[in-house]
Scaffold this motif. Structure first.
Motif, PDB file in Angstrom:
ATOM      1  N   GLY A   1     -15.257 -11.933  11.139  1.00  0.00           N
ATOM      2  CA  GLY A   1     -14.159 -10.980  11.333  1.00  0.00           C
ATOM      3  C   GLY A   1     -14.260  -9.774  10.419  1.00  0.00           C
ATOM      4  O   GLY A   1     -13.280  -9.067  10.200  1.00  0.00           O
ATOM      5  N   ARG A   2     -15.449  -9.508   9.891  1.00  0.00           N
ATOM      6  CA  ARG A   2     -15.604  -8.425   8.902  1.00  0.00           C
ATOM      7  C   ARG A   2     -15.273  -7.046   9.463  1.00  0.00           C
ATOM      8  O   ARG A   2     -14.999  -6.125   8.699  1.00  0.00           O
ATOM      9  N   ASP A   3     -15.297  -6.880  10.807  1.00  0.00           N
ATOM     10  CA  ASP A   3     -14.990  -5.573  11.392  1.00  0.00           C
ATOM     11  C   ASP A   3     -13.501  -5.337  11.566  1.00  0.00           C
ATOM     12  O   ASP A   3     -13.093  -4.293  12.063  1.00  0.00           O
ATOM     13  N   TYR A   4     -12.684  -6.325  11.187  1.00  0.00           N
ATOM     14  CA  TYR A   4     -11.247  -6.219  11.449  1.00  0.00           C
ATOM     15  C   TYR A   4     -10.414  -6.213  10.171  1.00  0.00           C
ATOM     16  O   TYR A   4      -9.193  -6.228  10.241  1.00  0.00           O
ATOM     17  N   TYR A   5     -11.072  -6.217   9.016  1.00  0.00           N
ATOM     18  CA  TYR A   5     -10.341  -6.273   7.749  1.00  0.00           C
ATOM     19  C   TYR A   5     -10.895  -5.260   6.762  1.00  0.00           C
ATOM     20  O   TYR A   5     -12.093  -4.993   6.738  1.00  0.00           O
ATOM     21  N   TYR A   6     -10.002  -4.753   5.925  1.00  0.00           N
ATOM     22  CA  TYR A   6     -10.388  -3.918   4.790  1.00  0.00           C
ATOM     23  C   TYR A   6     -10.539  -4.864   3.610  1.00  0.00           C
ATOM     24  O   TYR A   6      -9.582  -5.554   3.244  1.00  0.00           O
ATOM     25  N   HIS A   7     -11.732  -4.934   3.046  1.00  0.00           N
ATOM     26  CA  HIS A   7     -11.990  -5.846   1.937  1.00  0.00           C
ATOM     27  C   HIS A   7     -11.638  -5.195   0.603  1.00  0.00           C
ATOM     28  O   HIS A   7     -12.159  -4.143   0.262  1.00  0.00           O
ATOM     29  N   ILE A   8     -10.766  -5.873  -0.145  1.00  0.00           N
ATOM     30  CA  ILE A   8     -10.378  -5.403  -1.473  1.00  0.00           C
ATOM     31  C   ILE A   8     -10.761  -6.495  -2.473  1.00  0.00           C
ATOM     32  O   ILE A   8     -10.211  -7.597  -2.420  1.00  0.00           O
ATOM     33  N   PRO A   9     -11.714  -6.222  -3.362  1.00  0.00           N
ATOM     34  CA  PRO A   9     -12.266  -7.281  -4.215  1.00  0.00           C
ATOM     35  C   PRO A   9     -11.476  -7.537  -5.496  1.00  0.00           C
ATOM     36  O   PRO A   9     -11.914  -8.328  -6.318  1.00  0.00           O
ATOM     37  N   VAL A  10     -10.339  -6.878  -5.654  1.00  0.00           N
ATOM     38  CA  VAL A  10      -9.550  -7.080  -6.879  1.00  0.00           C
ATOM     39  C   VAL A  10      -8.141  -7.545  -6.538  1.00  0.00           C
ATOM     40  O   VAL A  10      -7.641  -7.300  -5.447  1.00  0.00           O
ATOM     41  N   GLN A  11      -7.507  -8.211  -7.497  1.00  0.00           N
ATOM     42  CA  GLN A  11      -6.132  -8.665  -7.291  1.00  0.00           C
ATOM     43  C   GLN A  11      -5.170  -7.483  -7.235  1.00  0.00           C
ATOM     44  O   GLN A  11      -5.377  -6.471  -7.896  1.00  0.00           O
ATOM     45  N   LEU A  12      -4.126  -7.649  -6.418  1.00  0.00           N
ATOM     46  CA  LEU A  12      -3.136  -6.585  -6.270  1.00  0.00           C
ATOM     47  C   LEU A  12      -1.762  -7.105  -6.684  1.00  0.00           C
ATOM     48  O   LEU A  12      -1.459  -8.282  -6.517  1.00  0.00           O
ATOM     49  N   ASP A  13      -0.936  -6.196  -7.177  1.00  0.00           N
ATOM     50  CA  ASP A  13       0.457  -6.513  -7.485  1.00  0.00           C
ATOM     51  C   ASP A  13       1.250  -6.381  -6.179  1.00  0.00           C
ATOM     52  O   ASP A  13       1.760  -5.302  -5.854  1.00  0.00           O
ATOM     53  N   ILE A  14       1.303  -7.484  -5.446  1.00  0.00           N
ATOM     54  CA  ILE A  14       1.871  -7.431  -4.096  1.00  0.00           C
ATOM     55  C   ILE A  14       3.374  -7.162  -4.141  1.00  0.00           C
ATOM     56  O   ILE A  14       3.915  -6.489  -3.265  1.00  0.00           O
ATOM     57  N   ARG A  15       4.052  -7.648  -5.178  1.00  0.00           N
ATOM     58  CA  ARG A  15       5.494  -7.411  -5.261  1.00  0.00           C
ATOM     59  C   ARG A  15       5.807  -5.906  -5.323  1.00  0.00           C
ATOM     60  O   ARG A  15       6.703  -5.424  -4.637  1.00  0.00           O
ATOM     61  N   SER A  16       5.045  -5.173  -6.120  1.00  0.00           N
ATOM     62  CA  SER A  16       5.255  -3.717  -6.185  1.00  0.00           C
ATOM     63  C   SER A  16       4.952  -3.053  -4.845  1.00  0.00           C
ATOM     64  O   SER A  16       5.633  -2.107  -4.435  1.00  0.00           O
ATOM     65  N   MET A  17       3.927  -3.565  -4.174  1.00  0.00           N
ATOM     66  CA  MET A  17       3.583  -3.001  -2.862  1.00  0.00           C
ATOM     67  C   MET A  17       4.721  -3.229  -1.868  1.00  0.00           C
ATOM     68  O   MET A  17       5.027  -2.357  -1.053  1.00  0.00           O
ATOM     69  N   GLU A  18       5.327  -4.414  -1.952  1.00  0.00           N
ATOM     70  CA  GLU A  18       6.454  -4.731  -1.056  1.00  0.00           C
ATOM     71  C   GLU A  18       7.628  -3.776  -1.297  1.00  0.00           C
ATOM     72  O   GLU A  18       8.249  -3.281  -0.362  1.00  0.00           O
ATOM     73  N   GLU A  19       7.904  -3.539  -2.575  1.00  0.00           N
ATOM     74  CA  GLU A  19       8.956  -2.585  -2.933  1.00  0.00           C
ATOM     75  C   GLU A  19       8.680  -1.207  -2.349  1.00  0.00           C
ATOM     76  O   GLU A  19       9.566  -0.567  -1.780  1.00  0.00           O
ATOM     77  N   ALA A  20       7.436  -0.784  -2.503  1.00  0.00           N
ATOM     78  CA  ALA A  20       7.057   0.543  -2.010  1.00  0.00           C
ATOM     79  C   ALA A  20       7.139   0.603  -0.490  1.00  0.00           C
ATOM     80  O   ALA A  20       7.583   1.620   0.082  1.00  0.00           O
ATOM     81  N   ALA A  21       6.729  -0.492   0.178  1.00  0.00           N
ATOM     82  CA  ALA A  21       6.748  -0.514   1.648  1.00  0.00           C
ATOM     83  C   ALA A  21       8.175  -0.312   2.162  1.00  0.00           C
ATOM     84  O   ALA A  21       8.395   0.348   3.186  1.00  0.00           O
ATOM     85  N   GLU A  22       9.147  -0.866   1.432  1.00  0.00           N
ATOM     86  CA  GLU A  22      10.568  -0.699   1.793  1.00  0.00           C
ATOM     87  C   GLU A  22      10.964   0.776   1.823  1.00  0.00           C
ATOM     88  O   GLU A  22      11.773   1.198   2.643  1.00  0.00           O
ATOM     89  N   LEU A  23      10.388   1.543   0.889  1.00  0.00           N
ATOM     90  CA  LEU A  23      10.775   2.953   0.741  1.00  0.00           C
ATOM     91  C   LEU A  23      10.308   3.845   1.892  1.00  0.00           C
ATOM     92  O   LEU A  23      10.781   4.961   2.053  1.00  0.00           O
ATOM     93  N   PHE A  24       9.359   3.339   2.701  1.00  0.00           N
ATOM     94  CA  PHE A  24       8.921   4.123   3.862  1.00  0.00           C
ATOM     95  C   PHE A  24       9.954   4.106   4.980  1.00  0.00           C
ATOM     96  O   PHE A  24       9.945   4.947   5.866  1.00  0.00           O
ATOM     97  N   LYS A  25      10.849   3.101   4.939  1.00  0.00           N
ATOM     98  CA  LYS A  25      11.806   2.935   6.038  1.00  0.00           C
ATOM     99  C   LYS A  25      12.769   4.109   6.144  1.00  0.00           C
ATOM    100  O   LYS A  25      13.161   4.706   5.142  1.00  0.00           O
ATOM    101  N   GLY A  26      13.173   4.395   7.373  1.00  0.00           N
ATOM    102  CA  GLY A  26      14.135   5.469   7.614  1.00  0.00           C
ATOM    103  C   GLY A  26      13.441   6.759   7.999  1.00  0.00           C
ATOM    104  O   GLY A  26      12.227   6.792   8.228  1.00  0.00           O
ATOM    105  N   GLN A  27      14.221   7.842   8.038  1.00  0.00           N
ATOM    106  CA  GLN A  27      13.682   9.138   8.429  1.00  0.00           C
ATOM    107  C   GLN A  27      13.215   9.898   7.187  1.00  0.00           C
ATOM    108  O   GLN A  27      13.965  10.059   6.225  1.00  0.00           O
TER     109      GLN A  27
END
Lengths: 256, 256
Positions: A125-151
């Motif tokens: 499935g290598r053609d269907y994923y972006y490979h990121i070889p380092v750990q991510l702070d997913i909680r911060s990403m979730e917070e940021a994703a919330e901020l995209f909502k709305g107009q």
């Protein structure tokens, strides 16, 4: 009078220059138009709802075309699948009202961006994923994703040099899902600027790496400055999952 | 004294003639051996636990090799990944006891067979699924899958012309999982004859189509006659998920 046929199409974009016809590489649109020519002898424009880029996939691209052919509307899927490459599959075909336009009538689009977070890339499935070889702070990403909502004005999240008339878009849904080692970002919006989803993802990943602070998200949006947002994430992780239309006008159901 | 290094390997078998070195097409084993030669200058035999066929995939193939190299054991994965093709990824490397042998020490193997049941084939992931365009009686297939469990003579379920000394194998786990439109068959056994999983799946699918009755399963097993079992399902749906070893002797945990 010509019939207006709506198609739902799944494709693996790996071997294509994108949805739209172009000079230097094969496109999904071209394959479908050539397939229809083989079946009907007609030169037809196949109008797609989303102009996916080179390497971007789709599970629910919607397109429509007009035809005088006597092929029953629901048989176009089977007929097309017999003449187009295996990496494009028409999963549904049916007649719709003559004024239906796959792009102008679209009320919202759902994109999914798929990542794999682990030291080594994926073989399967290598053609269907972006490979990121380092750990991510997913909680911060979730917070940021919330901020995209709305107009919002998403000028900072479009490819430099784009010339969209309006850069304001409404995001209905914006959510990350972590299924170790896979990370998915699902976003539904009334429309997306050029490269917008990939720049949103690139920004989320930069936040996950600590290169951008969540508290800066508002500044980035307000600035309208492409240089403040993160890089454009690779095409291969992106998939157009579904296009939504008015239930009143079309057969497509549910805005889940 | 040479170190014995154990690798865990994921691969997409689509572009290979199988695990094992052969004359007429590239193999996973050859790619790994050539990779090790580039890294160490040593000509090494990489011994795999399961000899997967052409087109068969693996998420948890186990292999071992001996080396005098000074490369730290846990660095072989990273080093190999930098010199082998992208469709093969070494996900783990570590030193094991000198008498460890990936194949002889294996206590059980877990294979998963993936199918998609819908009128049209898959575009995305088409190399990883067996496409079945007709509805199946999944309940009957589940019943039949139960009957594979335990110790049986699987002579009827090996490729015609095979010359295995014993054709008796023990199946620990045999289960179907339906996630519309995907159907998965998971099987764990102490060993598998040549093409055995694919013939088991072909038989289950024939049962799902009503071409073989569940009540005939016992006859087929007792007969030892390959002709009574179903056809060999295609290679692309098959994946070696995991190889199990004695916990006492190795670091691999859990028999889940």
């Amino acid at each position: 009078m010509k019939k207006n046929i709506r198609l739902i199409i799944e494709y693996d974009g790996s071997n294509y220059g994108g949805w739209q016809r172009q000079c230097n590489s094969p496109s999904i649109q071209q394959e479908l138009e050539e397939g229809l020519f083989k079946l009907t002898g007609e030169e037809t424009l196949v109008q797609g709802a989303g102009r996916t880029d080179s390497g971007v996939h789709a599970r629910g691209q919607v397109a429509n075309f007009f035809t005088n052919s006597s092929i029953p509307s629901h048989r176009f899927s089977l007929a097309l699948n017999s003449v187009i490459p295996r990496d494009i599959r028409v999963v549904d075909s049916r007649e719709v009202s003559p004024d239906f336009h796959s792009r102008f009538w679209a009320k919202a689009r759902h994109y999914r961006y798929a990542m794999v977070i682990r030291p080594y890339g994926l073989a399967i499935g290598r053609d269907y994923y972006y490979h990121i070889p380092v750990q991510l702070d997913i909680r911060s990403m979730e917070e940021a994703a919330e901020l995209f909502k709305g107009q919002h004005d998403f000028k900072a999240f479009q490819a430099a040099g784009s010339i969209a008339k309006s850069t304001t878009r409404t995001i209905h849904y914006s959510k990350l899902t972590w299924k170790d080692p896979y990370l998915y970002y699902d976003v539904v919006g009334n429309g997306f600027l050029y490269n917008m989803v990939r720049i949103m993802v690139g920004t989320l990943v930069h936040i996950g790496k600590g290169k951008i602070k969540v508290s800066h998200m508002e500044n980035i949006l307000n600035s309208g400055d492409r240089r403040l947002a993160g890089p454009t994430a690779p095409a291969q992780g992106l998939c157009l999952e579904k296009v939504y239309y008015d239930e009143d006008n079309l057969l497509i159901k549910s805005f889940n």
